[in-house]
Design a protein around this motif. Structure first.
Motif, PDB file in Angstrom:
ATOM      1  N   GLY A 265      -5.575   1.268  14.054  1.00 17.53           N
ATOM      2  CA  GLY A 265      -6.490   1.163  12.925  1.00 17.53           C
ATOM      3  C   GLY A 265      -6.162  -0.046  12.053  1.00 17.53           C
ATOM      4  N   PRO A 266      -4.960  -0.103  11.457  1.00 16.86           N
ATOM      5  CA  PRO A 266      -4.608  -1.264  10.646  1.00 16.86           C
ATOM      6  C   PRO A 266      -4.644  -2.592  11.402  1.00 16.86           C
ATOM      7  N   LEU A 267      -4.330  -2.592  12.692  1.00 12.28           N
ATOM      8  CA  LEU A 267      -4.432  -3.838  13.462  1.00 12.28           C
ATOM      9  C   LEU A 267      -5.838  -4.422  13.377  1.00 12.28           C
ATOM     10  N   MET A 268      -6.828  -3.548  13.271  1.00 15.57           N
ATOM     11  CA  MET A 268      -8.222  -3.980  13.179  1.00 15.57           C
ATOM     12  C   MET A 268      -8.719  -4.037  11.733  1.00 15.57           C
ATOM     13  N   GLY A 269      -7.789  -3.868  10.779  1.00 21.07           N
ATOM     14  CA  GLY A 269      -8.204  -3.851   9.378  1.00 21.07           C
ATOM     15  C   GLY A 269      -8.779  -2.525   8.940  1.00 21.07           C
ATOM     16  N   ALA A 270      -8.688  -1.512   9.798  1.00 21.80           N
ATOM     17  CA  ALA A 270      -9.218  -0.179   9.497  1.00 21.80           C
ATOM     18  C   ALA A 270      -8.113   0.700   8.922  1.00 21.80           C
ATOM     19  N   SER A 271      -8.464   1.927   8.561  1.00 22.15           N
ATOM     20  CA  SER A 271      -7.474   2.874   8.051  1.00 22.15           C
ATOM     21  C   SER A 271      -7.111   3.883   9.129  1.00 22.15           C
ATOM     22  N   ALA A 272      -5.960   4.522   8.948  1.00 18.59           N
ATOM     23  CA  ALA A 272      -5.481   5.545   9.872  1.00 18.59           C
ATOM     24  C   ALA A 272      -5.226   6.832   9.108  1.00 18.59           C
ATOM     25  N   VAL A 273      -5.345   7.961   9.813  1.00 14.74           N
ATOM     26  CA  VAL A 273      -5.131   9.279   9.219  1.00 14.74           C
ATOM     27  C   VAL A 273      -3.840   9.868   9.763  1.00 14.74           C
TER      28      VAL A 273
END
Length: 672
Positions: free
Chosen positions: A333-341
């Motif tokens: 997620g963070p690798l793509m600029g997204a968030s993780a749960v």
């Protein structure tokens, strides 16, 4: 009945155009590498992996020092090295987008049975990582040092991992539900100098103090001179007995801010250890699998972008623990600029729908789960779309075990009709995928869409010939960047080679039975060493589970096949039944009839028995191989470590059954 040829979903035009796979195709065309469609790009990536990976390196603008001497060295597996001449750092890539946008954006959603739902921003995570990494450096830790963690799936574990890898030290983790000996079997092989630990956890509403186990673990790790304690479980002791220095988590995060400009990531060569993951440990010591920064960065960028289609607006939610490779892949997620749960707790507490509730709360767009979990939800008659707002959900990832056509169909009918539902398969050995897909391909019921990009996966016959539309051994014929660098402490790669390269020299043998279809789709049928062999005909256990699990009242099942050495076979089917359900002659007859009708006479077990519980590994896999070995006469201590078993009492029941069965067999042989 849904079949594997049925197309259940194709991407609407807008989603097809916005997919990362489409963007990659467009970018490659701009580089003079035009492909008609995804399948053409896939074929090219497999045929020319060196060109593909060089292009991917440029596409993702990998941060590095130095110049590429070789994209992939000429050394055969397992000695192939990648992007030689360059240095990079994994943590730097995970956090690179901290400064690209608003640092107040959410990076981590997190909750547990001890903590309510909360979030951490990119700025908060980045600041904590830099502070902790600076403290670790001040303690003398750096390249060549191992750091281990005995922590749950909470932000502190992510921060500790990123800080450790940021300074070039090597990370490894174990979940706190692992017993002391299970952890010693793992960490004892890598001799960590520092250990991060939580004092306990809560699971299924019950509190667990882990400080006594932690004391035993530390006593077996003589090189560990520093312990960082997190006071996580309020009713547990604060710290264990320990001869070294104990630091609190708060102390390690105290002090002045360390700015991005003042902090330097330690960039390392392509043969430098990033982390050590461990095999399940069902037999013998778990294999200490070492990955490198380069291989993990490029494989994770590929998988996160193309095979999970993650974008900065997404939220990735996988239920995992720190003892499973899926925890490491949450950083896709963070690798793509997204968030993780992140979630720490029982997946079905206080009720089976808890994960769906968390998906709603976090606005998860990508939800990863196990088909077995969905089967339980289905059996309880729950329709998630009627109870939860899943409007943000775009993709459902089915991992951990084969997914049947019925599971696919159930998701579309009961979760959301407009979804990319994808079954994918990888392994701890790669910490990534082997068989994958993309949303620009059609979804067919119960099959995996394709091979992963640049993954030369095949089904081999016993003679080592590629098969199409026939079941064979899953192999990989060309190197992949995230293949293990080595096993820790494995001089000359002897254990590594014997584990994966003995059966077909020069070819990676993964240990799964698989079939590749003419259209490029594929299906994993189960582990090779748990394959059922009835009179010379191999049967995948997944075929039987698909049928048996459709019966109301069957909570779980396990089947094995035992050869008697004289051409005969014994194939028992064990059922774990729901509370209040009895194993009647009618149920046994119905299962036999359905297996014979829907599968074949060879799929019908010799006997159907009720077991109190099906034994599972700590990552939730059925323990088919240990049960088979018990029936063959092995002692329980030799087939599995109790600490590597989620429910050791279940395996003990099977050990007792095996002993009784073998005694009966011996008496019958004497009478004969």
């Amino acid at each position: 009945m849904t079949t594997q040829t049925d197309i259940l979903w194709t991407a609407p035009a807008a989603r097809h155009a916005a997919a990362n796979a489409t963007k990659l195709l467009d970018w490659l065309a701009g580089q003079g590498l035009a492909f008609d469609d995804y399948d053409a790009m896939l074929a090219w990536s497999i045929d020319e992996p060196e060109v593909f990976w060089r292009q991917l390196w440029a596409y993702f603008d990998v941060i590095h020092d130095g110049e590429i001497k070789e994209v992939m060295s000429a050394d055969p597996m397992p000695d192939t090295r990648w992007f030689t001449g360059t240095k990079l750092n994994y943590a730097e890539h995970v956090l690179r987008l901290e400064e690209a946008g608003d640092p107040a954006r959410v990076m981590l959603h997190h909750s547990s049975e001890l903590r309510p739902h909360a979030t951490m921003s990119w700025g908060e995570v980045g600041s904590a990582v830099r502070k902790l990494a600076t403290k670790l450096r001040a303690m003398g830790l750096g390249e060549g040092d191992c750091v281990a963690a005995y922590m749950p799936n909470i932000p502190e574990a992510v921060i500790a991992m990123l800080a450790t890898t940021a300074i070039g030290a090597t990370w490894s983790s174990a979940a706190p539900e692992f017993g002391a000996q299970t952890v010693i079997d793992r960490f004892g092989q890598i001799a960590p100098k520092l250990v991060f630990a939580a004092n306990g956890y809560r699971y299924g509403g019950k509190d667990f103090d882990r400080t006594e186990d932690l004391a035993m673990i530390l006593a077996a790790l003589p090189e560990a001179r520093d312990l960082v304690m997190l006071d996580y479980q309020p009713t547990a002791a604060k710290a264990p007995a320990f001869d070294g220095t104990i630091h609190t988590w708060d102390d390690m995060l105290s002090g002045a801010e360390v700015t991005r400009e003042a902090f330097t990531y330690t960039r390392v060569a392509s043969d430098h250890p990033l982390w050590v993951l461990f095999s399940s440990g069902t037999t013998g010591l778990p294999k200490p699998i070492v990955h490198g920064h380069h291989g993990i960065v490029v494989e994770h960028l590929k998988s996160a972008a193309v095979h999970f289609d993650l974008k900065p607006s997404d939220t990735l939610f996988f239920y995992s623990t720190t003892g499973w490779m899926m925890w490491n892949t949450l950083m896709w997620g963070p690798l793509m600029g997204a968030s993780a749960v992140l979630y720490d707790g029982h997946p079905a507490f206080p009720e089976i729908t808890s994960l769906f509730e968390l998906a709603e709360t976090t606005g998860a767009t990508v939800f990863g789960t196990n088909p077995t979990f969905l089967q339980i939800v289905k059996q309880q008659g729950i329709v998630p779309k009627e109870r939860f707002d899943l409007s943000a959900l775009q993709s459902v990832m089915l991992v951990g075990s084969p997914a049947t056509p019925e599971v696919f169909e159930w998701v579309y009918a009961n979760v959301k009709s407009d979804l990319w539902v994808t079954s994918q398969s990888g392994g701890t050995e790669f910490c990534s995928g082997i068989l994958a897909g993309a949303p620009i391909q059609p979804v067919r019921a119960g099959v995996i869409q394709s091979r992963g990009l640049a993954t030369d996966a095949q089904a081999f016959s016993e003679a080592g010939e590629p098969l199409t539309d026939e079941v064979g051994e899953l192999v990989i014929r060309k190197p992949m960047p995230s293949m293990p660098l080595f096993f820790w402490g494995d001089d000359g790669n002897a254990r590594y080679r014997s584990s994966y390269f003995e059966r077909f020299p020069g070819v990676w043998t993964h240990g799964d039975r698989v079939v590749f279809h003419e259209d490029g789709t594929c299906l994993v049928l189960g582990r090779s060493d748990a394959t059922l062999n009835r009179f010379g005909v191999r049967i995948g256990s997944a075929e039987i589970y698909r049928t048996v699990d459709s019966f109301e009242g069957v909570k779980d099942s396990l089947i094995v096949c035992v050869e008697d050495g004289q051409g005969g076979y014994f194939m028992p089917l064990f059922l774990e039944l729901a509370e209040g359900v009895a194993l009647t002659d009618e149920l046994i007859g119905a299962i036999r009839t359905t297996l014979r009708k829907d599968r074949s006479p060879r799929h019908v077990p010799d006997v159907i028995l009720q077991a109190p519980e099906i034994p599972l590994t700590l990552t939730g896999k059925k323990m088919e191989v240990p049960v088979r070995k018990l029936l063959l006469g092995a002692a329980m201590a030799d087939v599995a470590s109790e600490g590597a078993t989620r429910n050791p009492h279940a395996l003990r029941w099977f050990a007792d059954y095996a002993a009784d069965w073998r005694e009966t067999q011996s008496r019958e042989e004497e009478r004969a």
